[in-house]
Design a protein around this motif. Structure first.
Motif, PDB file in Angstrom:
ATOM      1  N   GLN A  53     -32.322  69.097   2.421  1.00 10.53           N
ATOM      2  CA  GLN A  53     -31.282  68.724   3.377  1.00 10.53           C
ATOM      3  C   GLN A  53     -30.002  68.304   2.660  1.00 10.53           C
ATOM      4  O   GLN A  53     -30.037  67.620   1.632  1.00 10.53           O
ATOM      5  CB  GLN A  53     -31.764  67.580   4.271  1.00 10.53           C
ATOM      6  N   GLU A  54     -28.900  68.708   3.234  1.00 16.84           N
ATOM      7  CA  GLU A  54     -27.599  68.412   2.633  1.00 16.84           C
ATOM      8  C   GLU A  54     -27.366  66.911   2.507  1.00 16.84           C
ATOM      9  O   GLU A  54     -26.772  66.444   1.526  1.00 16.84           O
ATOM     10  CB  GLU A  54     -26.499  69.047   3.487  1.00 16.84           C
ATOM     11  N   GLU A  55     -27.842  66.142   3.487  1.00 17.98           N
ATOM     12  CA  GLU A  55     -27.661  64.688   3.460  1.00 17.98           C
ATOM     13  C   GLU A  55     -28.379  64.069   2.261  1.00 17.98           C
ATOM     14  O   GLU A  55     -27.881  63.127   1.635  1.00 17.98           O
ATOM     15  CB  GLU A  55     -28.187  64.051   4.754  1.00 17.98           C
ATOM     16  N   ILE A  56     -29.541  64.616   1.932  1.00 18.16           N
ATOM     17  CA  ILE A  56     -30.307  64.106   0.789  1.00 18.16           C
ATOM     18  C   ILE A  56     -29.577  64.418  -0.514  1.00 18.16           C
ATOM     19  O   ILE A  56     -29.483  63.576  -1.414  1.00 18.16           O
ATOM     20  CB  ILE A  56     -31.722  64.715   0.774  1.00 18.16           C
ATOM     21  N   LEU A  57     -29.041  65.634  -0.605  1.00 16.72           N
ATOM     22  CA  LEU A  57     -28.289  66.020  -1.796  1.00 16.72           C
ATOM     23  C   LEU A  57     -27.036  65.160  -1.946  1.00 16.72           C
ATOM     24  O   LEU A  57     -26.677  64.748  -3.058  1.00 16.72           O
ATOM     25  CB  LEU A  57     -27.899  67.499  -1.723  1.00 16.72           C
ATOM     26  N   LEU A  58     -26.386  64.897  -0.829  1.00 10.39           N
ATOM     27  CA  LEU A  58     -25.175  64.086  -0.857  1.00 10.39           C
ATOM     28  C   LEU A  58     -25.485  62.664  -1.313  1.00 10.39           C
ATOM     29  O   LEU A  58     -24.734  62.071  -2.098  1.00 10.39           O
ATOM     30  CB  LEU A  58     -24.527  64.066   0.529  1.00 10.39           C
ATOM     31  N   GLU A  59     -26.592  62.124  -0.840  1.00  6.32           N
ATOM     32  CA  GLU A  59     -26.992  60.780  -1.247  1.00  6.32           C
ATOM     33  C   GLU A  59     -27.309  60.745  -2.741  1.00  6.32           C
ATOM     34  O   GLU A  59     -26.949  59.800  -3.449  1.00  6.32           O
ATOM     35  CB  GLU A  59     -28.216  60.335  -0.440  1.00  6.32           C
ATOM     36  N   LYS A  60     -27.970  61.800  -3.217  1.00  3.97           N
ATOM     37  CA  LYS A  60     -28.272  61.899  -4.645  1.00  3.97           C
ATOM     38  C   LYS A  60     -26.985  61.995  -5.453  1.00  3.97           C
ATOM     39  O   LYS A  60     -26.857  61.377  -6.524  1.00  3.97           O
ATOM     40  CB  LYS A  60     -29.148  63.130  -4.892  1.00  3.97           C
ATOM     41  N   LEU A  61     -26.027  62.737  -4.935  1.00  2.00           N
ATOM     42  CA  LEU A  61     -24.743  62.891  -5.615  1.00  2.00           C
ATOM     43  C   LEU A  61     -24.029  61.547  -5.731  1.00  2.00           C
ATOM     44  O   LEU A  61     -23.416  61.247  -6.758  1.00  2.00           O
ATOM     45  CB  LEU A  61     -23.871  63.895  -4.856  1.00  2.00           C
ATOM     46  N   ARG A  62     -24.123  60.742  -4.687  1.00  2.56           N
ATOM     47  CA  ARG A  62     -23.466  59.424  -4.700  1.00  2.56           C
ATOM     48  C   ARG A  62     -24.042  58.528  -5.791  1.00  2.56           C
ATOM     49  O   ARG A  62     -23.338  57.690  -6.355  1.00  2.56           O
ATOM     50  CB  ARG A  62     -23.619  58.753  -3.336  1.00  2.56           C
ATOM     51  N   THR A  63     -25.326  58.689  -6.079  1.00  2.00           N
ATOM     52  CA  THR A  63     -25.944  57.848  -7.112  1.00  2.00           C
ATOM     53  C   THR A  63     -25.492  58.246  -8.513  1.00  2.00           C
ATOM     54  O   THR A  63     -25.643  57.469  -9.457  1.00  2.00           O
ATOM     55  CB  THR A  63     -27.483  57.946  -7.049  1.00  2.00           C
ATOM     56  N   LEU A  64     -24.946  59.450  -8.640  1.00  2.00           N
ATOM     57  CA  LEU A  64     -24.525  59.942  -9.954  1.00  2.00           C
ATOM     58  C   LEU A  64     -23.127  59.477 -10.331  1.00  2.00           C
ATOM     59  O   LEU A  64     -22.751  59.508 -11.500  1.00  2.00           O
ATOM     60  CB  LEU A  64     -24.576  61.475  -9.985  1.00  2.00           C
ATOM     61  N   GLY A  65     -22.339  59.089  -9.338  1.00  5.32           N
ATOM     62  CA  GLY A  65     -20.973  58.662  -9.614  1.00  5.32           C
ATOM     63  C   GLY A  65     -20.045  59.142  -8.526  1.00  5.32           C
ATOM     64  O   GLY A  65     -20.481  59.603  -7.474  1.00  5.32           O
ATOM     65  N   THR A  66     -18.748  59.051  -8.793  1.00  4.36           N
ATOM     66  CA  THR A  66     -17.753  59.487  -7.821  1.00  4.36           C
ATOM     67  C   THR A  66     -16.971  60.658  -8.374  1.00  4.36           C
ATOM     68  O   THR A  66     -16.610  60.669  -9.557  1.00  4.36           O
ATOM     69  CB  THR A  66     -16.773  58.348  -7.479  1.00  4.36           C
ATOM     70  N   PRO A  67     -16.716  61.657  -7.539  1.00  2.60           N
ATOM     71  CA  PRO A  67     -15.917  62.801  -7.994  1.00  2.60           C
ATOM     72  C   PRO A  67     -14.546  62.342  -8.460  1.00  2.60           C
ATOM     73  O   PRO A  67     -13.954  61.435  -7.889  1.00  2.60           O
ATOM     74  CB  PRO A  67     -15.804  63.673  -6.734  1.00  2.60           C
ATOM     75  N   SER A  68     -14.064  62.959  -9.509  1.00  2.09           N
ATOM     76  CA  SER A  68     -12.744  62.590 -10.025  1.00  2.09           C
ATOM     77  C   SER A  68     -11.910  63.829 -10.253  1.00  2.09           C
ATOM     78  O   SER A  68     -12.423  64.882 -10.595  1.00  2.09           O
ATOM     79  CB  SER A  68     -12.884  61.823 -11.344  1.00  2.09           C
ATOM     80  N   SER A  69     -10.613  63.684 -10.059  1.00  4.40           N
ATOM     81  CA  SER A  69      -9.701  64.786 -10.334  1.00  4.40           C
ATOM     82  C   SER A  69      -9.585  64.946 -11.838  1.00  4.40           C
ATOM     83  O   SER A  69      -9.497  63.968 -12.575  1.00  4.40           O
ATOM     84  CB  SER A  69      -8.324  64.499  -9.734  1.00  4.40           C
ATOM     85  N   ILE A  70      -9.585  66.186 -12.289  1.00  3.63           N
ATOM     86  CA  ILE A  70      -9.511  66.472 -13.713  1.00  3.63           C
ATOM     87  C   ILE A  70      -8.293  67.330 -13.976  1.00  3.63           C
ATOM     88  O   ILE A  70      -7.987  68.244 -13.224  1.00  3.63           O
ATOM     89  CB  ILE A  70     -10.783  67.205 -14.185  1.00  3.63           C
ATOM     90  N   LEU A  71      -7.604  67.031 -15.053  1.00  6.40           N
ATOM     91  CA  LEU A  71      -6.420  67.808 -15.397  1.00  6.40           C
ATOM     92  C   LEU A  71      -6.784  69.250 -15.662  1.00  6.40           C
ATOM     93  O   LEU A  71      -7.904  69.571 -16.041  1.00  6.40           O
ATOM     94  CB  LEU A  71      -5.761  67.220 -16.652  1.00  6.40           C
ATOM     95  N   SER A  72      -5.817  70.118 -15.478  1.00  3.47           N
ATOM     96  CA  SER A  72      -6.005  71.515 -15.849  1.00  3.47           C
ATOM     97  C   SER A  72      -6.497  71.597 -17.278  1.00  3.47           C
ATOM     98  O   SER A  72      -5.977  70.929 -18.163  1.00  3.47           O
ATOM     99  CB  SER A  72      -4.674  72.263 -15.725  1.00  3.47           C
TER     100      SER A  72
END
Length: 222
Positions: A53-72
């Motif tokens: 389930q997408e919700e489970i994957l999203l929860e797992k993703l949250r435990t890994l950290g927060t998405p960050s913008s990366i320079l080119s």
């Protein structure tokens, strides 16, 4: 997309333990995506491929950290040459392959092994209309796999065009500088030989090269 599919292809998703390992390896890559929409689309694809389930994957993703913008990667990673970044871009965003071919920029690559792979990719795409599955083997054979795939998922929609243009400019700027160096040597030789007509022509050529360099620098700063 190619990198995502290659990562998933290495696992037997019918086996729970393989499915778990696939998720553990692929999910952290999503943190590198600066574009939330693109991250959401890949998350949906991962859910479809694994049956989790997408919700489970999203929860797992949250435990890994927060998405960050990366320079080119053109600016953010000085260890990658513009040819390597451009090759990575061609693989991740195949819609750029016809543009690369139209620019004729591969002929200006300075590294023969990168040029060989890029020409091979252009030809394969022309025939198949997609990035060929054999590409992974070709990259590994040339020792390029880790470097080229190191920029996977880095680009958001806004950054990708800038990265493409910067690569073109940097490759062409390097060529212009080398030509200007050669012209300077020819000017010195013409001066020693007293060939004033040739000197004048070479000086005009050098001035033109300098102007072309300045134009490229302006484009890179936009």
């Amino acid at each position: 997309e190619f990198y995502f599919e290659e990562k998933m292809r290495g696992y037997d998703l019918s086996r729970p333990e393989e499915k778990a390992r696939a998720i553990e390896e692929v999910l952290p890559l999503f943190l590198r995506m600066g574009d939330p929409l693109r991250r959401d689309l890949y998350l949906k694809r991962l859910a479809e491929r694994t049956g989790v389930q997408e919700e489970i994957l999203l929860e797992k993703l949250r435990t890994l950290g927060t998405p960050s913008s990366i320079l080119s990667p053109v600016k953010g990673d000085r260890h990658l040459s513009p040819e390597e970044v451009l090759l990575s871009l061609m693989i991740e965003r195949p819609e750029f392959i016809p543009r690369v071919e139209g620019e004729g920029i591969v002929a200006e690559f300075s590294a023969p092994h990168l040029q060989e792979v890029a020409f091979w990719l252009l030809e394969a795409y022309r025939v198949q209309g997609k990035v060929p599955a054999e590409l992974t083997e070709v990259l590994e054979e040339k020792g390029l796999s880790d470097r080229v795939f190191s920029t996977a998922f880095l680009w958001g929609e806004k950054e990708v065009e800038k990265a493409f243009q910067d690569c073109l400019c940097r490759i062409r700027l390097r060529k212009l500088r080398e030509e200007r160096r050669q012209v300077s040597e020819q000017i010195k030789k013409a001066e020693v030989e007293g060939d004033h007509g040739l000197m004048e022509a070479l000086l005009m050529r050098k001035q033109l090269l300098v102007r072309q360099e300045e134009e490229l620098k302006k484009r890179m700063s936009l």
